[in-house]
Scaffold this motif. Structure first.
Motif, mmCIF file in Angstrom:
data_model
loop_
_atom_site.group_PDB
_atom_site.id
_atom_site.type_symbol
_atom_site.label_atom_id
_atom_site.label_comp_id
_atom_site.label_asym_id
_atom_site.label_seq_id
_atom_site.Cartn_x
_atom_site.Cartn_y
_atom_site.Cartn_z
ATOM 1 N N GLU A 215 0.855 -1.180 0.000
ATOM 2 C CA GLU A 215 0.000 0.000 0.000
ATOM 3 C C GLU A 215 0.892 1.231 0.000
ATOM 4 O OE1 GLU A 215 -2.469 -0.233 3.470
ATOM 5 O OE2 GLU A 215 -2.998 -2.339 3.105
ATOM 6 N N ALA A 216 0.567 2.224 -0.804
ATOM 7 C CA ALA A 216 1.432 3.408 -0.886
ATOM 8 C C ALA A 216 0.612 4.670 -1.083
ATOM 9 C CB ALA A 216 2.432 3.247 -2.031
ATOM 10 N N TRP A 217 1.024 5.713 -0.373
ATOM 11 C CA TRP A 217 0.426 7.039 -0.508
ATOM 12 C C TRP A 217 1.540 8.059 -0.714
ATOM 13 C CZ3 TRP A 217 -1.392 3.334 2.706
ATOM 14 C CH2 TRP A 217 -2.767 3.066 2.699
ATOM 15 N N THR A 218 1.250 9.083 -1.498
ATOM 16 C CA THR A 218 2.155 10.220 -1.664
ATOM 17 C C THR A 218 1.422 11.460 -1.169
ATOM 18 O OG1 THR A 218 3.112 9.184 -3.616
ATOM 19 C CG2 THR A 218 3.600 11.492 -3.256
ATOM 20 N N LEU A 219 1.914 12.038 -0.093
ATOM 21 C CA LEU A 219 1.274 13.199 0.524
ATOM 22 C C LEU A 219 2.247 14.377 0.537
ATOM 23 C CD1 LEU A 219 -0.433 11.478 3.608
ATOM 24 C CD2 LEU A 219 -1.362 11.813 1.317
ATOM 25 N N PRO A 220 1.743 15.609 0.670
ATOM 26 C CA PRO A 220 2.643 16.759 0.742
ATOM 27 C C PRO A 220 3.649 16.608 1.883
ATOM 28 C CG PRO A 220 0.367 17.474 0.448
ATOM 29 C CD PRO A 220 0.324 16.008 0.709
ATOM 30 N N MET A 221 4.903 16.866 1.589
ATOM 31 C CA MET A 221 5.963 16.633 2.565
ATOM 32 C C MET A 221 5.778 17.475 3.826
ATOM 33 S SD MET A 221 10.041 16.534 1.869
ATOM 34 C CE MET A 221 10.099 18.230 1.281
ATOM 35 N N GLY A 222 5.381 18.728 3.652
ATOM 36 C CA GLY A 222 5.147 19.571 4.820
ATOM 37 C C GLY A 222 4.014 19.052 5.682
ATOM 38 N N SER A 223 2.980 18.531 5.050
ATOM 39 C CA SER A 223 1.858 17.981 5.809
ATOM 40 C C SER A 223 2.265 16.724 6.563
ATOM 41 C CB SER A 223 0.676 17.688 4.870
ATOM 42 O OG SER A 223 0.188 18.882 4.292
ATOM 43 N N ILE A 224 3.175 15.937 5.974
ATOM 44 C CA ILE A 224 3.669 14.751 6.676
ATOM 45 C C ILE A 224 4.409 15.158 7.945
ATOM 46 C CG2 ILE A 224 5.338 12.859 6.549
ATOM 47 C CD1 ILE A 224 4.533 12.458 3.658
ATOM 48 N N SER A 225 5.231 16.197 7.864
ATOM 49 C CA SER A 225 5.944 16.655 9.064
ATOM 50 C C SER A 225 4.965 17.107 10.135
ATOM 51 C CB SER A 225 6.919 17.776 8.709
ATOM 52 O OG SER A 225 6.229 18.949 8.319
ATOM 53 N N ARG A 226 3.866 17.725 9.706
ATOM 54 C CA ARG A 226 2.858 18.156 10.662
ATOM 55 C C ARG A 226 2.048 16.983 11.209
ATOM 56 N NH1 ARG A 226 3.176 23.256 12.897
ATOM 57 N NH2 ARG A 226 4.147 24.656 11.384
ATOM 58 N N MET A 227 1.881 15.937 10.416
ATOM 59 C CA MET A 227 1.240 14.719 10.920
ATOM 60 C C MET A 227 2.053 14.130 12.060
ATOM 61 S SD MET A 227 0.296 12.909 7.276
ATOM 62 C CE MET A 227 -0.094 11.308 7.993
ATOM 63 N N ILE A 228 3.368 14.128 11.875
ATOM 64 C CA ILE A 228 4.252 13.592 12.908
ATOM 65 C C ILE A 228 4.170 14.447 14.169
ATOM 66 C CG2 ILE A 228 6.663 13.084 13.473
ATOM 67 C CD1 ILE A 228 7.078 12.625 10.424
ATOM 68 N N ARG A 229 4.168 15.763 13.981
ATOM 69 C CA ARG A 229 4.053 16.662 15.131
ATOM 70 C C ARG A 229 2.718 16.478 15.838
ATOM 71 N NH1 ARG A 229 2.078 21.636 16.591
ATOM 72 N NH2 ARG A 229 3.438 22.909 17.940
ATOM 73 N N ALA A 230 1.644 16.293 15.062
ATOM 74 C CA ALA A 230 0.324 16.098 15.659
ATOM 75 C C ALA A 230 0.299 14.834 16.515
ATOM 76 C CB ALA A 230 -0.742 16.029 14.567
ATOM 77 N N GLN A 231 0.964 13.804 16.045
ATOM 78 C CA GLN A 231 1.021 12.568 16.832
ATOM 79 C C GLN A 231 1.764 12.806 18.139
ATOM 80 O OE1 GLN A 231 3.517 10.319 17.781
ATOM 81 N NE2 GLN A 231 2.160 8.658 18.399
ATOM 82 N N ALA A 232 2.842 13.586 18.079
ATOM 83 C CA ALA A 232 3.638 13.853 19.279
ATOM 84 C C ALA A 232 2.861 14.676 20.305
ATOM 85 C CB ALA A 232 4.929 14.581 18.895
#
Length: 285
Positions: free
Chosen positions: A178-195
């Motif tokens: 399974e693979a997704w391509t998402l905006p790189m900046g949004s991925i960094s914010r996803m990680i921050r949101a998890q933290a």
């Protein structure tokens, strides 16, 4: 450096050898800094707090010891932007562990079905970085999608771009994972949101593009058919409306929410680490 942290600063090979010897003979203590010979006991842990097994904690350990903490179905987040900051030593050790378990026929507790979350494609356009993790068990035909995908090291990949990790990209384009391509900046914010224990990252970035999950507009960032069919796909990127003003409907606007995925393991390249997870990058370029 703050004295409350337990620092392992490796100035040269001689000091490294001395420190390793000290850690082996007294694993419950670590060197505070290269300028001091003082030792400090380990901090206490609260009830219910995750604790790294004693054979892995607070000492210099081998890459094999480090990757032994990773379990099947874990979500791992990997540092690096292209060839910079890619934790190659640990990624290779992880791949070697997987191959070793495949050769030994390990079933229960074996390493498989990992979710990889990354931003800037940590790789070298060839075989290093996340390319190490593009593993299909030997003996499986890569075209036999259902068999290979069920037993592959990686179950899903979520990243900003795959150009520098072509081996992982090949698994995605051939519908092996399974693979997704998402905006790189949004991925960094996803990680921050998890933290921060937030449900996700809310933004207008991606609206009206292929990341938009609205039928007829986009596909929620899905890069292949396996991703479209995955239960995660309905949750990964969702479209929401938020109202502002005196009444809820006064000023409604559409946003995308990128889900904060639970991350079990972060693999980060750094020069120095301590038992609290603090990292420094004085020798990284």
């Amino acid at each position: 450096y703050q004295t409350k942290y337990y620092r392992l600063l490796l100035e040269d090979q001689t000091e490294r050898a001395a420190m390793i010897s000290t850690a082996k003979s007294n694993p419950l203590k670590v060197i505070l800094s290269h300028r001091s010979n003082r030792f400090f006991s380990l901090p206490s842990f609260k009830k219910g707090e995750f604790r790294i097994p004693s054979h892995n904690s607070n000492k210099v350990c081998t890459p094999d010891d480090a990757v032994s903490l990773i379990s099947a179905n874990d979500t791992i987040c990997v540092s690096g932007f292209v060839g910079q900051g890619s934790p190659d030593l640990l990624l290779k050790a992880l791949a070697d562990r997987y191959e070793r378990e495949c050769n030994e026929g390990v079933q229960e507790g074996g390493l498989k079905d990992l979710t990889v979350l990354f931003g800037g494609g940590p790789g070298d356009w060839d075989s290093r970085g996340l390319n190490y993790l593009a593993k299909i068990p030997s003996g499986n035909n890569i075209n036999e999608q259902s068999t290979a995908a069920a037993k592959s090291m990686i179950k899903r990949a979520i990243g900003g771009h795959y150009g520098q990790v072509p081996l992982l990209g090949n698994l995605a384009t051939s519908n092996q994972i399974e693979a997704w391509t998402l905006p790189m900046g949004s991925i960094s914010r996803m990680i921050r949101a998890q933290a921060t224990h937030s449900p996700g990252h809310i933004t207008t970035v991606g609206l009206g593009t292929y990341v938009d999950p609205t039928p007829g507009i986009g596909v929620g960032g899905a890069a292949n058919e396996l991703a479209l069919a995955s239960p995660l796909h309905q949750e990964l990127v969702t479209k929401i409306s938020i109202g502002f003003g005196p009444t809820a409907d006064a000023m409604k606007a559409d946003y995308l929410m990128y889900k904060a995925l639970p991350i079990q393991v972060a693999i980060i390249r750094a020069t120095t680490a301590d038992s609290s997870g603090n990292l420094s990058f004085e020798r990284e370029i």
